[in-house]
Design a protein around this motif. Structure first.
Motif, PDB file in Angstrom:
ATOM      1  N   THR A  73      49.336  10.526 104.373  1.00 34.02           N
ATOM      2  CA  THR A  73      50.282  10.857 103.801  1.00 34.02           C
ATOM      3  C   THR A  73      51.653  10.707 103.943  1.00 34.02           C
ATOM      4  OG1 THR A  73      50.432  13.142 105.025  1.00 34.02           O
ATOM      5  CG2 THR A  73      48.843  13.170 103.560  1.00 34.02           C
ATOM      6  N   ALA A  74      52.581  10.988 103.070  1.00 33.47           N
ATOM      7  CA  ALA A  74      53.837  10.749 103.431  1.00 33.47           C
ATOM      8  C   ALA A  74      54.456  11.705 104.604  1.00 33.47           C
ATOM      9  CB  ALA A  74      54.665  11.328 102.057  1.00 33.47           C
ATOM     10  N   LEU A  75      53.936  12.650 105.014  1.00 30.77           N
ATOM     11  CA  LEU A  75      54.065  13.573 105.951  1.00 30.77           C
ATOM     12  C   LEU A  75      53.999  12.712 107.285  1.00 30.77           C
ATOM     13  CD1 LEU A  75      53.366  17.259 106.665  1.00 30.77           C
ATOM     14  CD2 LEU A  75      52.866  15.452 108.317  1.00 30.77           C
ATOM     15  N   GLN A  76      52.849  12.373 107.215  1.00 32.02           N
ATOM     16  CA  GLN A  76      52.485  11.372 108.586  1.00 32.02           C
ATOM     17  C   GLN A  76      53.705  10.195 108.695  1.00 32.02           C
ATOM     18  OE1 GLN A  76      48.830   8.959 108.414  1.00 32.02           O
ATOM     19  NE2 GLN A  76      48.688   9.234 110.529  1.00 32.02           N
ATOM     20  N   THR A  77      53.760   9.679 107.747  1.00 32.38           N
ATOM     21  CA  THR A  77      54.714   8.445 107.824  1.00 32.38           C
ATOM     22  C   THR A  77      55.964   9.017 108.155  1.00 32.38           C
ATOM     23  OG1 THR A  77      53.481   7.246 106.154  1.00 32.38           O
ATOM     24  CG2 THR A  77      55.728   6.646 106.349  1.00 32.38           C
ATOM     25  N   ALA A  78      56.525  10.161 107.614  1.00 37.41           N
ATOM     26  CA  ALA A  78      57.982  10.906 107.854  1.00 37.41           C
ATOM     27  C   ALA A  78      57.802  11.264 109.319  1.00 37.41           C
ATOM     28  CB  ALA A  78      58.168  11.781 106.944  1.00 37.41           C
ATOM     29  N   VAL A  79      57.193  11.858 109.836  1.00 36.51           N
ATOM     30  CA  VAL A  79      57.133  12.010 111.273  1.00 36.51           C
ATOM     31  C   VAL A  79      57.113  10.855 112.244  1.00 36.51           C
ATOM     32  CG1 VAL A  79      55.896  13.375 112.978  1.00 36.51           C
ATOM     33  CG2 VAL A  79      55.841  14.629 110.771  1.00 36.51           C
ATOM     34  N   ASN A  80      56.183   9.995 111.798  1.00 33.77           N
ATOM     35  CA  ASN A  80      56.231   8.841 112.676  1.00 33.77           C
ATOM     36  C   ASN A  80      57.495   8.134 112.664  1.00 33.77           C
ATOM     37  OD1 ASN A  80      53.663   8.896 113.824  1.00 33.77           O
ATOM     38  ND2 ASN A  80      52.661   8.006 111.949  1.00 33.77           N
ATOM     39  N   ALA A  81      58.075   8.003 111.494  1.00 39.38           N
ATOM     40  CA  ALA A  81      59.361   7.415 111.231  1.00 39.38           C
ATOM     41  C   ALA A  81      60.199   8.269 112.312  1.00 39.38           C
ATOM     42  CB  ALA A  81      59.902   7.366 109.984  1.00 39.38           C
ATOM     43  N   ARG A  82      60.430   9.418 112.212  1.00 40.86           N
ATOM     44  CA  ARG A  82      61.286  10.201 113.207  1.00 40.86           C
ATOM     45  C   ARG A  82      60.999  10.150 114.485  1.00 40.86           C
ATOM     46  NH1 ARG A  82      65.862  10.944 111.178  1.00 40.86           N
ATOM     47  NH2 ARG A  82      66.742  13.102 111.693  1.00 40.86           N
ATOM     48  N   VAL A  83      59.899  10.017 114.786  1.00 39.02           N
ATOM     49  CA  VAL A  83      59.554   9.761 116.344  1.00 39.02           C
ATOM     50  C   VAL A  83      59.783   8.413 116.740  1.00 39.02           C
ATOM     51  CG1 VAL A  83      57.679   9.452 117.830  1.00 39.02           C
ATOM     52  CG2 VAL A  83      57.842  11.577 116.382  1.00 39.02           C
ATOM     53  N   ALA A  84      59.938   7.541 115.855  1.00 39.85           N
ATOM     54  CA  ALA A  84      60.213   5.956 116.087  1.00 39.85           C
ATOM     55  C   ALA A  84      61.677   5.896 116.113  1.00 39.85           C
ATOM     56  CB  ALA A  84      59.593   5.072 115.130  1.00 39.85           C
ATOM     57  N   GLN A  85      62.606   6.809 115.680  1.00 41.37           N
ATOM     58  CA  GLN A  85      63.940   6.741 115.722  1.00 41.37           C
ATOM     59  C   GLN A  85      64.345   7.399 116.893  1.00 41.37           C
ATOM     60  OE1 GLN A  85      64.675   8.832 112.091  1.00 41.37           O
ATOM     61  NE2 GLN A  85      64.550   6.833 110.797  1.00 41.37           N
ATOM     62  N   GLY A  86      63.493   8.283 117.687  1.00 40.59           N
ATOM     63  CA  GLY A  86      63.738   8.658 119.020  1.00 40.59           C
ATOM     64  C   GLY A  86      63.964  10.104 118.879  1.00 40.59           C
ATOM     65  N   TYR A  87      63.612  10.979 117.805  1.00 37.56           N
ATOM     66  CA  TYR A  87      63.882  12.338 117.618  1.00 37.56           C
ATOM     67  C   TYR A  87      62.592  12.950 118.498  1.00 37.56           C
ATOM     68  CZ  TYR A  87      67.678  11.756 114.597  1.00 37.56           C
ATOM     69  OH  TYR A  87      68.764  11.098 114.144  1.00 37.56           O
ATOM     70  N   PRO A  88      62.641  14.059 118.945  1.00 41.57           N
ATOM     71  CA  PRO A  88      61.474  14.712 119.573  1.00 41.57           C
ATOM     72  C   PRO A  88      60.631  15.448 118.764  1.00 41.57           C
ATOM     73  CG  PRO A  88      63.497  15.894 120.098  1.00 41.57           C
ATOM     74  CD  PRO A  88      64.145  14.892 119.256  1.00 41.57           C
ATOM     75  N   ILE A  89      59.468  15.482 119.349  1.00 42.71           N
ATOM     76  CA  ILE A  89      58.383  16.025 118.518  1.00 42.71           C
ATOM     77  C   ILE A  89      57.707  17.043 119.491  1.00 42.71           C
ATOM     78  CG2 ILE A  89      56.819  14.141 118.964  1.00 42.71           C
ATOM     79  CD1 ILE A  89      55.607  15.045 116.216  1.00 42.71           C
ATOM     80  N   GLY A  90      57.027  18.217 119.097  1.00 40.81           N
ATOM     81  CA  GLY A  90      56.380  19.041 120.043  1.00 40.81           C
ATOM     82  C   GLY A  90      55.456  19.774 119.399  1.00 40.81           C
ATOM     83  N   GLY A  91      54.469  20.493 119.902  1.00 33.66           N
ATOM     84  CA  GLY A  91      53.622  21.377 119.429  1.00 33.66           C
ATOM     85  C   GLY A  91      52.993  22.559 120.270  1.00 33.66           C
ATOM     86  N   THR A  92      52.273  23.447 119.720  1.00 37.52           N
ATOM     87  CA  THR A  92      51.523  24.440 120.486  1.00 37.52           C
ATOM     88  C   THR A  92      50.198  24.365 119.924  1.00 37.52           C
ATOM     89  OG1 THR A  92      51.498  26.581 121.215  1.00 37.52           O
ATOM     90  CG2 THR A  92      52.289  26.348 119.300  1.00 37.52           C
ATOM     91  N   SER A  93      49.177  24.498 120.861  1.00 32.13           N
ATOM     92  CA  SER A  93      47.800  24.755 120.570  1.00 32.13           C
ATOM     93  C   SER A  93      47.366  23.755 119.578  1.00 32.13           C
ATOM     94  CB  SER A  93      47.716  26.310 119.518  1.00 32.13           C
ATOM     95  OG  SER A  93      46.166  26.454 119.440  1.00 32.13           O
ATOM     96  N   ALA A  94      47.006  23.815 118.251  1.00 28.05           N
ATOM     97  CA  ALA A  94      46.508  22.648 117.409  1.00 28.05           C
ATOM     98  C   ALA A  94      47.491  21.869 117.163  1.00 28.05           C
ATOM     99  CB  ALA A  94      45.872  23.337 116.114  1.00 28.05           C
ATOM    100  N   GLY A  95      48.861  22.299 117.095  1.00 25.35           N
ATOM    101  CA  GLY A  95      49.901  21.364 116.899  1.00 25.35           C
ATOM    102  C   GLY A  95      50.039  20.348 118.057  1.00 25.35           C
ATOM    103  N   LEU A  96      49.769  20.813 119.476  1.00 28.11           N
ATOM    104  CA  LEU A  96      49.701  19.775 120.638  1.00 28.11           C
ATOM    105  C   LEU A  96      48.554  18.887 120.395  1.00 28.11           C
ATOM    106  CD1 LEU A  96      50.769  19.071 123.476  1.00 28.11           C
ATOM    107  CD2 LEU A  96      49.242  20.790 124.147  1.00 28.11           C
ATOM    108  N   ALA A  97      47.453  19.429 119.838  1.00 24.57           N
ATOM    109  CA  ALA A  97      46.172  18.677 119.962  1.00 24.57           C
ATOM    110  C   ALA A  97      46.249  17.462 119.155  1.00 24.57           C
ATOM    111  CB  ALA A  97      45.043  19.617 119.411  1.00 24.57           C
ATOM    112  N   VAL A  98      47.180  17.352 118.051  1.00 25.62           N
ATOM    113  CA  VAL A  98      47.220  16.283 117.188  1.00 25.62           C
ATOM    114  C   VAL A  98      48.311  15.374 117.616  1.00 25.62           C
ATOM    115  CG1 VAL A  98      46.367  17.382 115.243  1.00 25.62           C
ATOM    116  CG2 VAL A  98      48.742  17.440 115.570  1.00 25.62           C
ATOM    117  N   LEU A  99      48.907  15.514 118.800  1.00 25.13           N
ATOM    118  CA  LEU A  99      49.999  14.718 119.259  1.00 25.13           C
ATOM    119  C   LEU A  99      49.762  13.330 120.091  1.00 25.13           C
ATOM    120  CD1 LEU A  99      52.800  17.371 120.245  1.00 25.13           C
ATOM    121  CD2 LEU A  99      52.388  15.847 118.015  1.00 25.13           C
ATOM    122  N   GLY A 100      48.469  13.348 120.567  1.00 27.96           N
ATOM    123  CA  GLY A 100      48.174  12.414 121.405  1.00 27.96           C
ATOM    124  C   GLY A 100      47.632  10.992 120.995  1.00 27.96           C
ATOM    125  N   GLN A 101      47.442   9.906 121.516  1.00 26.97           N
ATOM    126  CA  GLN A 101      46.837   8.643 121.099  1.00 26.97           C
ATOM    127  C   GLN A 101      45.552   9.175 120.571  1.00 26.97           C
ATOM    128  OE1 GLN A 101      47.559   5.042 123.143  1.00 26.97           O
ATOM    129  NE2 GLN A 101      45.956   4.049 121.887  1.00 26.97           N
TER     130      GLN A 101
END
Length: 175
Positions: A73-101
């Motif tokens: 989705t566009a959300l996935q693309t937008a989040v990946n763009a933000r991370v690639a630009q050096g902005y931090p990302i974090g999460g808790t519980s399931a939010g953390l579970a989707v952050l790894g490779q």
């Protein structure tokens, strides 16, 4: 101080529970978004909020919902763009579970250590490639509620399956 902190909460229900907490930490503004459909994950409102966010935080919920509603989705693309630009990302519980490779997607049921140690190919073991490209989590699978829910056994199975199935070579975990 931080401005335009966006809290992404993708449970099918949700609230702005993190807003006051993040403001107390120094955020000037927080936007909480509950996404309940693929259309929501593709909405301009969501992608515009992410494009302005200085931090993206993914709240807990059900990671199968994240995976099913966000992948491609566009959300996935937008989040990946933000991370690639050096902005931090974090999460808790399931939010953390989707952050790894590597992501334990929990598509069929929550994998239980006692079950998957007996059968590493149990249908509850549903592993997928990254939803987000977070460089610090390359070659990493994340798992939360580790001690409380006795997840050591399932994590070992996940790591073994990643290697056995050819998804990873010597994968690591943060639990």
């Amino acid at each position: 101080t931080l401005t335009n902190v966006t809290v992404q909460n993708n449970s099918t229900s949700g609230s702005n529970g993190y807003n006051k907490y993040l403001v107390r930490l120094g955020a000037n503004s927080v936007t909480s978004i509950v996404i309940t459909s693929v259309a929501g994950a593709n909405s301009d409102v969501v992608t515009n909020a992410i494009a302005k966010a200085e931090v993206v935080f993914i709240a807990g919920g059900d990671q199968s919902t994240y995976v099913n509603l966000w992948r491609g989705t566009a959300l996935q693309t937008a989040v990946n763009a933000r991370v690639a630009q050096g902005y931090p990302i974090g999460g808790t519980s399931a939010g953390l579970a989707v952050l790894g490779q590597y992501v334990y997607a929990a598509l069929n049921a929550s994998a239980q250590s006692d079950t998957v140690l007996q059968n590493p190919f149990d249908p509850s073991v549903t592993l997928q490639s990254a939803l987000f490209n977070v460089p610090l989590l390359a070659n990493v699978l994340t798992d939360s509620h580790f001690q409380t829910r006795d997840r050591m056994g399932r994590l070992l199975v996940f790591l073994a399956r990643l290697q056995q199935d050819g998804m990873a070579s010597a994968p690591r975990a943060i639990a």
